[in-house]
Design a protein around this motif. Structure first.
Motif, PDB file in Angstrom:
ATOM      1  N   ASN A 113       0.866  -1.245   0.080  1.00 46.30           N
ATOM      2  CA  ASN A 113      -0.252  -0.107  -0.036  1.00 46.30           C
ATOM      3  C   ASN A 113       0.804   1.311  -0.033  1.00 46.30           C
ATOM      4  O   ASN A 113       0.211   2.433  -0.122  1.00 46.30           O
ATOM      5  CB  ASN A 113      -1.138  -0.097   1.323  1.00 46.30           C
ATOM      6  N   TYR A 134       0.360   6.567  -0.249  1.00 45.52           N
ATOM      7  CA  TYR A 134      -0.277   5.617   0.100  1.00 45.52           C
ATOM      8  C   TYR A 134      -1.786   5.297  -0.867  1.00 45.52           C
ATOM      9  O   TYR A 134      -2.185   6.084  -1.075  1.00 45.52           O
ATOM     10  CB  TYR A 134      -1.193   6.209   1.575  1.00 45.52           C
ATOM     11  N   ARG A 135      -1.530   3.782  -1.206  1.00 43.18           N
ATOM     12  CA  ARG A 135      -2.539   3.599  -2.094  1.00 43.18           C
ATOM     13  C   ARG A 135      -2.442   4.398  -3.447  1.00 43.18           C
ATOM     14  O   ARG A 135      -3.393   4.569  -3.950  1.00 43.18           O
ATOM     15  CB  ARG A 135      -3.895   3.265  -1.636  1.00 43.18           C
TER      16      ARG A 135
END
Length: 157
Positions: A116, A132-133
């Motif tokens: 992630n 993040y992601r």
């Protein structure tokens, strides 16, 4: 107060209620605007039209303070969401450290990837770029959690 300081937010329910309650006034205002625009051929027509539109907005019950209050609430919610995403990213750092992959980019920079997270930094710097992601969270100071992730990623290879 500058015009750029105003936060205009669209709440369809409020406007629909306003339109339902004041449709006659709005129809009259629209007819007056149409007549003014057709008859008056100068800048004055646009000033009159602007006054009518501003009058309708003022009549709707919104004040500049109301608009500011709505804007501050949206800002507060945005801050809470950002804090929540940051907490998720920190939790992911701790939970995904064992699977982190360290890549030396050969130009003095490195990249660390987990399922992630992606961290990019320059060797010796005190900040890393965190995603993040797939969404960039900006540049973060390297704290104990990030340092642990970096060290674990180096050990993983």
């Amino acid at each position: 107060m500058n015009v750029g300081d105003w936060n205009f937010n669209y709440d369809s329910d409020v406007w629909m209620t306003f339109f339902k309650d004041n449709w006659i006034l709005l129809l009259v205002a629209l007819i007056v605007l149409f007549i003014i625009v057709r008859i008056v051929n100068t800048v004055v027509k646009w000033l009159i039209a602007a006054v009518i539109v501003i009058g309708i907005v003022a009549y709707s019950g919104y004040t500049l303070q109301d608009l500011k209050d709505i804007g501050s609430k949206v800002t507060d919610i945005g801050g809470k969401v950002a804090d929540s995403v940051k907490q998720e990213a920190i939790s992911a750092m701790a939970g995904e450290a064992k699977d982190a992959a360290y890549t030396d980019n050969g130009d003095g920079t490195y990249t660390i990837k987990t399922r992630n997270l992606e961290l990019s930094g320059k060797t010796g710097d005190t900040k890393v770029k965190v995603s993040y992601r797939g969404t960039s969270l900006g540049n973060w100071e390297i704290d104990d959690t990030i340092r642990t992730l970096i060290d674990q990623a180096k050990r993983n290879g």
